[in-house]
Motif scaffolding. Structure first.
Motif, PDB file in Angstrom:
ATOM      1  N   LYS A 164       0.840  -1.249  -0.094  1.00  0.00           N
ATOM      2  CA  LYS A 164      -0.112  -0.087  -0.090  1.00  0.00           C
ATOM      3  C   LYS A 164       1.066   1.135   0.103  1.00  0.00           C
ATOM      4  O   LYS A 164       1.549   1.502   1.019  1.00  0.00           O
ATOM      5  CB  LYS A 164      -1.009   0.177   1.213  1.00  0.00           C
ATOM      6  N   LEU A 165       0.587   2.087  -0.958  1.00  0.00           N
ATOM      7  CA  LEU A 165       1.589   3.250  -1.091  1.00  0.00           C
ATOM      8  C   LEU A 165       0.807   4.625  -0.627  1.00  0.00           C
ATOM      9  O   LEU A 165       1.295   5.737  -0.798  1.00  0.00           O
ATOM     10  CB  LEU A 165       1.748   3.443  -2.660  1.00  0.00           C
ATOM     11  N   HIS A 166      -0.581   4.552  -0.066  1.00  0.00           N
ATOM     12  CA  HIS A 166      -1.129   5.648   0.348  1.00  0.00           C
ATOM     13  C   HIS A 166      -0.241   6.516   1.375  1.00  0.00           C
ATOM     14  O   HIS A 166      -0.488   7.580   1.063  1.00  0.00           O
ATOM     15  CB  HIS A 166      -2.737   5.218   0.821  1.00  0.00           C
ATOM     16  N   GLU A 167       0.335   5.789   2.121  1.00  0.00           N
ATOM     17  CA  GLU A 167       0.957   6.407   3.265  1.00  0.00           C
ATOM     18  C   GLU A 167       2.454   6.691   2.866  1.00  0.00           C
ATOM     19  O   GLU A 167       3.034   7.307   3.728  1.00  0.00           O
ATOM     20  CB  GLU A 167       0.777   5.777   4.464  1.00  0.00           C
ATOM     21  N   GLU A 168       2.968   6.107   1.655  1.00  0.00           N
ATOM     22  CA  GLU A 168       4.194   6.109   1.429  1.00  0.00           C
ATOM     23  C   GLU A 168       4.727   7.634   0.926  1.00  0.00           C
ATOM     24  O   GLU A 168       3.811   8.265   0.132  1.00  0.00           O
ATOM     25  CB  GLU A 168       4.686   5.234   0.553  1.00  0.00           C
ATOM     26  N   VAL A 169       5.907   8.131   1.106  1.00  0.00           N
ATOM     27  CA  VAL A 169       6.328   9.201   0.611  1.00  0.00           C
ATOM     28  C   VAL A 169       7.252   8.923  -0.340  1.00  0.00           C
ATOM     29  O   VAL A 169       8.180   8.363  -0.364  1.00  0.00           O
ATOM     30  CB  VAL A 169       7.076  10.098   1.458  1.00  0.00           C
ATOM     31  N   ILE A 170       6.952   9.135  -1.958  1.00  0.00           N
ATOM     32  CA  ILE A 170       7.348   8.778  -2.951  1.00  0.00           C
ATOM     33  C   ILE A 170       8.499   9.847  -3.526  1.00  0.00           C
ATOM     34  O   ILE A 170       7.883  10.941  -3.605  1.00  0.00           O
ATOM     35  CB  ILE A 170       6.290   8.523  -4.245  1.00  0.00           C
ATOM     36  N   PRO A 171       9.596   9.541  -3.762  1.00  0.00           N
ATOM     37  CA  PRO A 171      10.484  10.500  -4.175  1.00  0.00           C
ATOM     38  C   PRO A 171      10.503  11.212  -5.450  1.00  0.00           C
ATOM     39  O   PRO A 171       9.387  10.829  -6.192  1.00  0.00           O
ATOM     40  CB  PRO A 171      11.783   9.807  -4.433  1.00  0.00           C
ATOM     41  N   GLU A 172      10.637  12.293  -5.611  1.00  0.00           N
ATOM     42  CA  GLU A 172      10.371  13.264  -6.931  1.00  0.00           C
ATOM     43  C   GLU A 172      10.887  12.617  -8.103  1.00  0.00           C
ATOM     44  O   GLU A 172      10.300  13.114  -9.132  1.00  0.00           O
ATOM     45  CB  GLU A 172      10.903  14.679  -6.612  1.00  0.00           C
ATOM     46  N   SER A 173      11.943  11.533  -7.906  1.00  0.00           N
ATOM     47  CA  SER A 173      12.501  11.174  -8.984  1.00  0.00           C
ATOM     48  C   SER A 173      11.528  10.038  -9.729  1.00  0.00           C
ATOM     49  O   SER A 173      11.894   9.492 -10.771  1.00  0.00           O
ATOM     50  CB  SER A 173      13.866  10.324  -8.687  1.00  0.00           C
ATOM     51  N   VAL A 174      10.372   9.666  -9.005  1.00  0.00           N
ATOM     52  CA  VAL A 174       9.769   8.452  -9.590  1.00  0.00           C
ATOM     53  C   VAL A 174       9.021   8.960 -10.757  1.00  0.00           C
ATOM     54  O   VAL A 174       8.360  10.078 -10.698  1.00  0.00           O
ATOM     55  CB  VAL A 174       8.821   8.021  -8.525  1.00  0.00           C
ATOM     56  N   ARG A 175       9.120   8.235 -11.948  1.00  0.00           N
ATOM     57  CA  ARG A 175       8.169   8.520 -13.179  1.00  0.00           C
ATOM     58  C   ARG A 175       7.103   7.527 -13.367  1.00  0.00           C
ATOM     59  O   ARG A 175       6.266   8.002 -14.170  1.00  0.00           O
ATOM     60  CB  ARG A 175       9.250   8.542 -14.326  1.00  0.00           C
ATOM     61  N   ALA A 176       7.255   6.299 -12.714  1.00  0.00           N
ATOM     62  CA  ALA A 176       6.108   5.386 -13.326  1.00  0.00           C
ATOM     63  C   ALA A 176       6.154   4.536 -11.796  1.00  0.00           C
ATOM     64  O   ALA A 176       7.141   4.152 -11.487  1.00  0.00           O
ATOM     65  CB  ALA A 176       6.448   4.614 -14.387  1.00  0.00           C
ATOM     66  N   VAL A 177       4.920   3.840 -11.828  1.00  0.00           N
ATOM     67  CA  VAL A 177       4.611   2.930 -10.894  1.00  0.00           C
ATOM     68  C   VAL A 177       3.808   1.529 -11.662  1.00  0.00           C
ATOM     69  O   VAL A 177       3.127   1.931 -12.221  1.00  0.00           O
ATOM     70  CB  VAL A 177       3.965   3.171  -9.800  1.00  0.00           C
ATOM     71  N   ALA A 178       4.431   0.512 -11.516  1.00  0.00           N
ATOM     72  CA  ALA A 178       3.803  -0.835 -12.119  1.00  0.00           C
ATOM     73  C   ALA A 178       3.513  -1.593 -11.133  1.00  0.00           C
ATOM     74  O   ALA A 178       4.130  -2.261 -10.183  1.00  0.00           O
ATOM     75  CB  ALA A 178       4.799  -1.408 -13.140  1.00  0.00           C
ATOM     76  N   ARG A 179       2.048  -1.989 -11.213  1.00  0.00           N
ATOM     77  CA  ARG A 179       1.447  -3.206 -10.376  1.00  0.00           C
ATOM     78  C   ARG A 179       1.315  -4.248 -11.123  1.00  0.00           C
ATOM     79  O   ARG A 179       0.765  -4.575 -12.105  1.00  0.00           O
ATOM     80  CB  ARG A 179       0.226  -2.405  -9.696  1.00  0.00           C
ATOM     81  N   ALA A 180       2.206  -5.321 -10.418  1.00  0.00           N
ATOM     82  CA  ALA A 180       1.984  -6.617 -10.955  1.00  0.00           C
ATOM     83  C   ALA A 180       0.618  -7.227 -10.648  1.00  0.00           C
ATOM     84  O   ALA A 180       0.669  -8.269  -9.822  1.00  0.00           O
ATOM     85  CB  ALA A 180       3.139  -7.468 -10.598  1.00  0.00           C
ATOM     86  N   GLY A 181      -0.406  -6.941 -11.234  1.00  0.00           N
ATOM     87  CA  GLY A 181      -1.810  -7.244 -10.935  1.00  0.00           C
ATOM     88  C   GLY A 181      -2.674  -6.535 -11.633  1.00  0.00           C
ATOM     89  O   GLY A 181      -2.233  -5.445 -12.099  1.00  0.00           O
ATOM     90  N   ALA A 182      -4.097  -6.747 -11.520  1.00  0.00           N
ATOM     91  CA  ALA A 182      -4.865  -5.840 -12.276  1.00  0.00           C
ATOM     92  C   ALA A 182      -5.494  -4.669 -11.372  1.00  0.00           C
ATOM     93  O   ALA A 182      -5.546  -3.592 -11.663  1.00  0.00           O
ATOM     94  CB  ALA A 182      -6.217  -6.617 -12.595  1.00  0.00           C
ATOM     95  N   GLY A 183      -5.662  -4.806 -10.110  1.00  0.00           N
ATOM     96  CA  GLY A 183      -6.229  -3.662  -9.181  1.00  0.00           C
ATOM     97  C   GLY A 183      -5.069  -2.938  -8.610  1.00  0.00           C
ATOM     98  O   GLY A 183      -4.185  -3.319  -8.297  1.00  0.00           O
ATOM     99  N   VAL A 184      -5.653  -1.522  -8.709  1.00  0.00           N
ATOM    100  CA  VAL A 184      -4.662  -0.656  -8.233  1.00  0.00           C
ATOM    101  C   VAL A 184      -5.393   0.280  -6.977  1.00  0.00           C
ATOM    102  O   VAL A 184      -4.815   1.320  -6.690  1.00  0.00           O
ATOM    103  CB  VAL A 184      -4.220   0.242  -9.465  1.00  0.00           C
ATOM    104  N   ASN A 185      -6.165  -0.629  -6.321  1.00  0.00           N
ATOM    105  CA  ASN A 185      -6.515   0.372  -4.927  1.00  0.00           C
ATOM    106  C   ASN A 185      -5.429   0.513  -3.951  1.00  0.00           C
ATOM    107  O   ASN A 185      -5.932   1.092  -3.062  1.00  0.00           O
ATOM    108  CB  ASN A 185      -7.979  -0.367  -4.434  1.00  0.00           C
ATOM    109  N   ASN A 186      -4.377  -0.084  -4.000  1.00  0.00           N
ATOM    110  CA  ASN A 186      -3.528  -0.051  -3.082  1.00  0.00           C
ATOM    111  C   ASN A 186      -2.372   1.123  -3.418  1.00  0.00           C
ATOM    112  O   ASN A 186      -1.218   1.482  -2.781  1.00  0.00           O
ATOM    113  CB  ASN A 186      -2.289  -1.258  -2.864  1.00  0.00           C
ATOM    114  N   ILE A 187      -2.660   2.005  -4.668  1.00  0.00           N
ATOM    115  CA  ILE A 187      -1.953   2.929  -5.166  1.00  0.00           C
ATOM    116  C   ILE A 187      -2.688   4.386  -5.297  1.00  0.00           C
ATOM    117  O   ILE A 187      -3.921   4.450  -5.823  1.00  0.00           O
ATOM    118  CB  ILE A 187      -1.421   2.688  -6.593  1.00  0.00           C
TER     119      ILE A 187
END
Length: 389
Positions: free
Chosen positions: A41-64
């Motif tokens: 779950k990334l909702h509480e994660e602080v993502i660095p400004e460098s990140v350009r893409a996030v890939a979920r190995a699965g269909a649902g993305v409710n953790n993003i």
């Protein structure tokens, strides 16, 4: 060198897709270019400004937090269809388990620990087996709600099992329609499908439009003997309405991959521990697809299977590539093209696509863009993020 940060246990087959001469893969990076994950779950994660893409190995993305990432210009990929066969096979097992008391029969046999004589056990089982009798699925009516990658496979499988199959999907794509057997009968609305079906299986995404799609009102359309299967998402059904329908005998059985405390201990409920995609093959397929999509985006700027950006692809035609995303408002692209013209930058090829509030652009130019030009593009009102590849 691109840096990809991983969460969870990603299949080695997927990680091996990344050429090590161009990619560093690790679970810890201070400034990764991309993130590859499964259920973290990334909702509480602080993502660095460098990140350009996030890939979920699965269909649902409710953790993003997709909406937040869209505003930052971060592309969020998923892997639709990669685990479709695994879910289809679990739905097949659910149909059989719901139509015949297979689990009850197996548990009964295991309970006969005090019997030592084979002949005695055989006679007892012959006498008692009728209490575990059920029906065959052949000849029964199956309603499939949602005809995407998984729903289409389930519908086609049911046709081959000899079932009469109804399908409902107001948003079915042309690609999905081509995958579907001609023997699947299209229903004009959900209520009609529910009223006609002996079994109903749900295969829709968890979005605002599908939240509590199955509720107290829609459940009243069912036959009292109907069986409902939910291998989509727990949010698709109103759990309190399901329990009430079971209590009032307006629903015969509920089979789901999303257990809840309110469902425990019921004889009219079959619960599985969210194992729809838990096969070695599905995990490998998802990881491979996610890795390939990340690489194509990082190296070429192409977007396939993003949940928040438009599908965009352009072959390399030489030169240098600039990509940028912007708010989907007028004159942003024209302003950027004017900046290129002011720098005597010749455009070789370009593509512009939009999706709801976001637009995405790939522009191939003849000469290498300087930092001053990229900074000027970033400063254009409405531009969210810029890359030079």
């Amino acid at each position: 060198m691109f840096k990809v940060r991983t969460y969870n246990q990603i299949s080695a087959k997927g990680l091996d897709r990344f050429p090590r001469e161009h990619y560093e893969i690790a679970s810890e990076f201070s400034s990764p270019d991309a993130i590859l994950l499964r259920s973290q779950k990334l909702h509480e994660e602080v993502i660095p400004e460098s990140v350009r893409a996030v890939a979920r190995a699965g269909a649902g993305v409710n953790n993003i937090p997709v909406a937040d990432y869209t505003h930052r210009g971060i592309v969020v990929f998923n892997t639709p269809g990669a685990n479709a066969n695994a879910v289809k096979e679990l739905v097949a097992s659910a149909l059989f388990l719901a139509s015949r008391d297979i689990l009850g029969g197996m548990n009964y046999v295991q309970s006969l620990t005090d019997i030592r004589d084979e002949s005695e056990m055989s006679k007892l089982l012959e006498k008692q087996k009728k209490q575990f009798a059920g029906c065959e699925v052949a000849g029964k009516r199956l309603g499939v709600v949602g005809l995407g990658a998984i729903g289409a496979l389930v519908a086609n499988m049911a046709v081959e099992l000899g079932m009469e199959v109804f399908g409902y999907d107001p948003a079915i794509s042309v690609e999905a329609a081509w995958r579907l057997s001609r023997r699947v009968q299209k229903m004009e609305n959900l209520q009609s499908l529910l009223a006609h079906s002996d079994f109903i299986t749900l295969h829709v995404p968890a979005i605002a439009a599908t939240r509590h799609l199955i509720n107290s009102e829609t459940l009243r359309c069912l036959k009292p003997s109907a069986v409902l299967l939910n291998f989509a998402r727990d949010e698709v059904v109103d759990l309190s309405a399901i329990v009430a329908a079971l209590d009032e005998k307006r629903l015969s059985k509920y089979v789901t991959d999303f257990p809840a405390p309110a469902l425990l201990g019921r004889q009219d409920v079959l619960l599985m521990p969210h194992i729809g995609a838990s096969t070695e093959e599905a995990e490998e397929n998802c990881a491979v697809m996610a890795a390939d999509q990340l690489m194509d985006y990082l190296e070429n700027g192409n977007i396939r299977n993003a949940v928040n950006f438009p599908a965009t692809k352009m072959a390399r035609n030489g030169g240098y590539r600039i990509t940028f995303c912007n708010e989907n408002v007028p004159r942003v692209l024209g302003h950027v093209l004017s900046l290129l013209a002011d720098c005597d930058m010749n455009v070789i090829d370009m593509v512009n696509q939009s999706r709801e509030e976001i637009a995405y652009n790939i522009i191939d130019v003849a000469s290498e863009p300087c930092e001053e030009l990229l900074a000027a593009i970033r400063a254009v009102e409405g531009v969210v993020a810029v890359r030079a590849i």
